[in-house]
Design an enzyme around this catalytic site. Structure first.
Site, PDB file in Angstrom:
ATOM      1  N   TYR A  25     -27.710   8.648   5.427  1.00 38.49           N
ATOM      2  CA  TYR A  25     -27.940   7.276   6.107  1.00 38.49           C
ATOM      3  C   TYR A  25     -27.198   7.282   7.414  1.00 38.49           C
ATOM      4  O   TYR A  25     -26.008   7.913   7.548  1.00 38.49           O
ATOM      5  CB  TYR A  25     -27.808   6.061   5.373  1.00 38.49           C
ATOM      6  CG  TYR A  25     -26.211   6.030   4.508  1.00 38.49           C
ATOM      7  CD1 TYR A  25     -25.326   5.481   5.165  1.00 38.49           C
ATOM      8  CD2 TYR A  25     -26.163   6.632   3.262  1.00 38.49           C
ATOM      9  CE1 TYR A  25     -24.064   5.675   4.389  1.00 38.49           C
ATOM     10  CE2 TYR A  25     -25.151   6.433   2.517  1.00 38.49           C
ATOM     11  CZ  TYR A  25     -24.065   5.840   3.077  1.00 38.49           C
ATOM     12  OH  TYR A  25     -22.679   5.915   2.714  1.00 38.49           O
ATOM     13  N   ARG A  35     -16.461   4.051   6.262  1.00 35.32           N
ATOM     14  CA  ARG A  35     -15.498   3.016   5.666  1.00 35.32           C
ATOM     15  C   ARG A  35     -14.296   2.919   6.547  1.00 35.32           C
ATOM     16  O   ARG A  35     -13.808   1.542   6.356  1.00 35.32           O
ATOM     17  CB  ARG A  35     -15.090   4.124   4.753  1.00 35.32           C
ATOM     18  CG  ARG A  35     -15.599   4.335   3.388  1.00 35.32           C
ATOM     19  CD  ARG A  35     -15.049   5.608   2.805  1.00 35.32           C
ATOM     20  NE  ARG A  35     -15.973   5.523   1.423  1.00 35.32           N
ATOM     21  CZ  ARG A  35     -15.766   4.957   0.595  1.00 35.32           C
ATOM     22  NH1 ARG A  35     -14.453   4.219   0.332  1.00 35.32           N
ATOM     23  NH2 ARG A  35     -16.767   5.045  -0.616  1.00 35.32           N
ATOM     24  N   GLU A  54       0.908  -1.234   0.135  1.00 37.68           N
ATOM     25  CA  GLU A  54       0.046  -0.044  -0.015  1.00 37.68           C
ATOM     26  C   GLU A  54       0.975   1.452  -0.103  1.00 37.68           C
ATOM     27  O   GLU A  54       1.987   1.312   0.859  1.00 37.68           O
ATOM     28  CB  GLU A  54      -0.842   0.067   1.249  1.00 37.68           C
ATOM     29  CG  GLU A  54      -1.565   1.326   1.580  1.00 37.68           C
ATOM     30  CD  GLU A  54      -2.406   1.862   0.552  1.00 37.68           C
ATOM     31  OE1 GLU A  54      -3.233   1.115   0.042  1.00 37.68           O
ATOM     32  OE2 GLU A  54      -2.356   2.965   0.118  1.00 37.68           O
ATOM     33  N   ASP A  81     -11.996  -1.138  -7.921  1.00 39.97           N
ATOM     34  CA  ASP A  81     -12.120   0.156  -8.927  1.00 39.97           C
ATOM     35  C   ASP A  81     -10.854  -0.089 -10.123  1.00 39.97           C
ATOM     36  O   ASP A  81     -11.185   0.712 -11.077  1.00 39.97           O
ATOM     37  CB  ASP A  81     -11.633   1.288  -8.017  1.00 39.97           C
ATOM     38  CG  ASP A  81     -13.149   1.870  -7.301  1.00 39.97           C
ATOM     39  OD1 ASP A  81     -14.262   1.344  -7.439  1.00 39.97           O
ATOM     40  OD2 ASP A  81     -13.287   2.954  -6.864  1.00 39.97           O
TER      41      ASP A  81
HETATM   42  C1  LIG Z   1     -19.396   9.522  -3.180  1.00 36.85           C
HETATM   43  C2  LIG Z   1     -19.074   8.073  -3.311  1.00 36.85           C
HETATM   44  C3  LIG Z   1     -19.925   7.272  -2.587  1.00 36.85           C
HETATM   45  C4  LIG Z   1     -19.740   5.924  -2.882  1.00 36.85           C
HETATM   46  N1  LIG Z   1     -20.486   4.960  -1.902  1.00 36.85           N
HETATM   47  C5  LIG Z   1     -20.524   3.696  -2.061  1.00 36.85           C
HETATM   48  C6  LIG Z   1     -21.492   2.835  -1.376  1.00 36.85           C
HETATM   49  O1  LIG Z   1     -22.456   3.419  -0.616  1.00 36.85           O
HETATM   50  N2  LIG Z   1     -21.336   1.606  -1.376  1.00 36.85           N
HETATM   51  C7  LIG Z   1     -20.205   1.121  -2.161  1.00 36.85           C
HETATM   52  O2  LIG Z   1     -20.056  -0.213  -2.043  1.00 36.85           O
HETATM   53  N3  LIG Z   1     -19.119   1.628  -2.790  1.00 36.85           N
HETATM   54  C8  LIG Z   1     -19.427   3.039  -2.765  1.00 36.85           C
HETATM   55  N4  LIG Z   1     -18.520   3.943  -3.572  1.00 36.85           N
HETATM   56  C9  LIG Z   1     -17.474   3.209  -4.172  1.00 36.85           C
HETATM   57  C10 LIG Z   1     -16.353   2.788  -3.258  1.00 36.85           C
HETATM   58  O3  LIG Z   1     -15.727   3.894  -2.625  1.00 36.85           O
HETATM   59  C11 LIG Z   1     -15.064   2.385  -3.928  1.00 36.85           C
HETATM   60  O4  LIG Z   1     -15.791   1.310  -5.290  1.00 36.85           O
HETATM   61  C12 LIG Z   1     -14.235   1.392  -3.350  1.00 36.85           C
HETATM   62  O5  LIG Z   1     -13.768   2.291  -2.290  1.00 36.85           O
HETATM   63  C13 LIG Z   1     -13.151   0.714  -4.386  1.00 36.85           C
HETATM   64  O6  LIG Z   1     -12.054   0.198  -3.443  1.00 36.85           O
HETATM   65  P1  LIG Z   1     -10.796  -0.279  -4.096  1.00 36.85           P
HETATM   66  O7  LIG Z   1     -10.207  -0.856  -2.896  1.00 36.85           O
HETATM   67  O8  LIG Z   1     -10.944  -0.992  -5.229  1.00 36.85           O
HETATM   68  O9  LIG Z   1     -10.033   1.066  -4.548  1.00 36.85           O
HETATM   69  P2  LIG Z   1      -9.397   2.281  -3.451  1.00 36.85           P
HETATM   70  O10 LIG Z   1     -10.344   2.425  -2.266  1.00 36.85           O
HETATM   71  O11 LIG Z   1      -9.105   3.286  -4.382  1.00 36.85           O
HETATM   72  O12 LIG Z   1      -8.116   1.598  -2.801  1.00 36.85           O
HETATM   73  C14 LIG Z   1      -6.899   1.732  -3.587  1.00 36.85           C
HETATM   74  C15 LIG Z   1      -5.711   1.707  -2.705  1.00 36.85           C
HETATM   75  O13 LIG Z   1      -4.574   1.452  -3.624  1.00 36.85           O
HETATM   76  C16 LIG Z   1      -3.646   2.292  -3.096  1.00 36.85           C
HETATM   77  N5  LIG Z   1      -2.718   2.662  -4.106  1.00 36.85           N
HETATM   78  C17 LIG Z   1      -2.845   3.212  -5.486  1.00 36.85           C
HETATM   79  N6  LIG Z   1      -1.951   3.434  -6.189  1.00 36.85           N
HETATM   80  C18 LIG Z   1      -1.026   2.374  -5.636  1.00 36.85           C
HETATM   81  C19 LIG Z   1       0.341   1.992  -6.093  1.00 36.85           C
HETATM   82  N7  LIG Z   1       0.765   2.353  -7.157  1.00 36.85           N
HETATM   83  N8  LIG Z   1       1.193   1.273  -5.323  1.00 36.85           N
HETATM   84  C20 LIG Z   1       0.548   0.749  -3.830  1.00 36.85           C
HETATM   85  N9  LIG Z   1      -0.583   1.187  -3.555  1.00 36.85           N
HETATM   86  C21 LIG Z   1      -1.339   1.926  -4.192  1.00 36.85           C
HETATM   87  C22 LIG Z   1      -4.368   3.608  -2.769  1.00 36.85           C
HETATM   88  O14 LIG Z   1      -3.646   4.166  -1.683  1.00 36.85           O
HETATM   89  C23 LIG Z   1      -5.547   2.994  -2.118  1.00 36.85           C
HETATM   90  O15 LIG Z   1      -5.406   2.587  -0.748  1.00 36.85           O
HETATM   91  C24 LIG Z   1     -18.770   5.354  -3.198  1.00 36.85           C
HETATM   92  C25 LIG Z   1     -17.908   6.063  -3.812  1.00 36.85           C
HETATM   93  C26 LIG Z   1     -17.993   7.405  -4.129  1.00 36.85           C
HETATM   94  C27 LIG Z   1     -17.012   8.600  -4.774  1.00 36.85           C
END
Ligand SMILES: Cc1cc2nc3c(=O)[nH]c(=O)nc-3n(C[C@H](O)[C@H](O)[C@H](O)COP(=O)(O)OP(=O)(O)OC[C@H]3O[C@@H](n4cnc5c(N)ncnc54)[C@H](O)[C@@H]3O)c2cc1C
Length: 393
Positions: free
Chosen positions: A215, A106, A32, A297
């Site tokens: 909520y 979160r 991370e 994502d």
């Molecule tokens: C306004 C809003 C409301 C939302 N509401 C909901 C909801 O109600 N329910 C729901 O299920 N989802 C919701 N989401 C979506 C959700 O927040 C994301 O889909 C989710 O957090 C994605 O998780 P992830 O682990 O894939 O990515 P991220 O949370 O973006 O995590 C990626 C991680 O990788 C790390 N990283 C990045 N690049 C590197 C690198 N090169 N080397 C090492 N580490 C790196 C970052 O620091 C981060 O910790 C919402 C999003 C938004 C914007």
């Protein structure tokens, strides 16, 4: 013989992937880039599809203490304040889908996943390590980290989020697209709100070119409020968390009903996100190639209008763990990862597409909005329920 899994990114997706792979018997090394596992303060909703996965990982006891479990979702008109439709949650969700509908901070979800992962053997979690590139060689995958270190494993799971570097190396498909929507997010203590504005349910107000969702989180002690409006901001989009000007939001919502304006005015501080996504995935090859697979994502960034981005990341992780448990040692890593992606890409694409469509419906104006409201009044629960989503994966 253990499969050695490397994970880039320690957000909800990366931690969930680590837990699922570890439970399936893999050795896990997670990198991370942040100095600590910190989640930005905001809430997320988790449908029964997600809660079932978390229960399967034996996380229901800590979640019970930290999450809130609203018993209804109500949709209101943002301008008149009139109730348009209701979806029963609570016991009704448990009865229909075998698991509750939860809302959670979160950071609380991240802590639950992190603690579960820290209790497992053969898991190494590294913070302050940015992943730069990967190289595939002789049936393995190597990672180069920004501190000059190189590491090698059998599989690489890219859970590095919306701006994934690994995705760019794998697919070279350019940056995510800007949705043209801004999300203002805030958390406020319910005790600090006037009694009339406190709420233990999910409320969505729909209006022309805007919507607001509120909520409870933290066992109901805090209220999470998200307001989405059309607009653009200047500056780096990758630095997606900005301080927000409350006056801009109040101006954007100036024509909404009194109770909504009072809620917005009662919130002491907002953060601003620029919403980005990608078009729905079009094939399995967009999720894996060789020894590398995308997750969360990094694979399928979506607009938050079905509240399932984190949910899909958790479902991805569960499927990855399932494939490892089923075929690890029987099939080679690229085939294993392909089976994972084959079982995920269409569902995630459907959720991406539905999220885009919901945004359009939420923000309707004029006669189309009138038709939406009439349908919601007539069919309420039938329109708001999403069986194909909540029954899955
Ligand atoms: C306004 C809003 C409301 C939302 N509401 C909901 C909801 O109600 N329910 C729901 O299920 N989802 C919701 N989401 C979506 C959700 O927040 C994301 O889909 C989710 O957090 C994605 O998780 P992830 O682990 O894939 O990515 P991220 O949370 O973006 O995590 C990626 C991680 O990788 C790390 N990283 C990045 N690049 C590197 C690198 N090169 N080397 C090492 N580490 C790196 C970052 O620091 C981060 O910790 C919402 C999003 C938004 C914007």
């Amino acid at each position: 013989m253990h499969t050695d899994v490397l994970i880039a990114g320690g957000g909800i997706g990366g931690l969930a992937a680590g837990l699922a792979c570890s439970r399936a018997g893999c050795h896990v090394r997670l990198y991370e880039r942040a100095e600590a596992f910190d989640e930005v303060g905001a809430g997320i909703q988790m449908g029964p599809n997600v809660m079932r996965v978390l229960r399967g990982w034996e996380l229901d006891v800590p979640l019970q203490q930290l999450a809130a479990f609203p018993d209804r979702l109500q949709v209101r008109h943002a301008l008149s304040g009139a109730e348009l439709g209701v979806l029963p949650l609570g016991a009704s969700m448990v009865q229909r889908y075998g698991a509750p509908y939860a809302t959670i901070h979160r950071a609380d979800l991240q802590q639950v996943l992190l603690q579960a992962l820290q209790q497992r053997d053969a898991v190494w979690l590294h913070t302050g390590k940015t992943v730069n590139r990967y190289v595939e060689t002789n049936g393995a995958v190597g990672l180069s980290l920004s501190d000059g270190m190189d590491v090698e494993g059998d599989a690489l799971i890219a859970a590095d989020g919306l701006w994934s570097r690994i995705r760019q190396q794998l697919l070279a498909d350019g940056p995510p697209r800007v949705a043209g929507h801004l999300a203002y997010r805030a958390l406020v203590r319910q005790d600090d709100l006037p009694v009339m504005l406190r709420s233990q349910q999910v409320t969505a107000w729909l209006g022309p070119r805007l919507h607001v969702v509120a909520y409870p989180v933290r066992g109901g002690e805090w209220l999470n409020v998200v307001a989405i409006v059309h607009g653009h901001v200047q500056g780096s989009l990758e630095d997606w968390d900005h301080g927000a000007n409350a006056a801009d939001l109040q101006a954007a919502l100036s024509t909404t009903c009194t109770s909504l304006r009072e809620l917005i005015a009662a919130v002491p501080a907002w953060r601003l996100w620029v919403l980005c996504d990608r078009p729905p995935m079009g094939s399995v090859d967009q999720m894996t190639r060789g020894h590398v697979a995308l997750l969360g994502d990094a694979a399928h960034p979506m607009r938050p209008y079905l509240a399932q981005g984190a949910g899909m990341a958790i479902e991805d992780a569960a499927e990855l763990g399932r494939q490892v448990a089923l075929v690890d040692g029987v099939l080679d890593v690229p085939t294993l990862l392909r089976r994972y992606a084959l079982n995920r890409w269409q569902r995630c694409a459907r959720v991406q597409a539905r999220s885009i469509r919901n945004g359009g419906i939420f923000h309707l104006d004029g006669p189309m909005a009138w038709a939406r409201d009439a349908s919601l009044r007539l069919l309420g629960e039938r329109l708001l329920d999403v069986p194909w989503l909540y029954q899955g994966p």
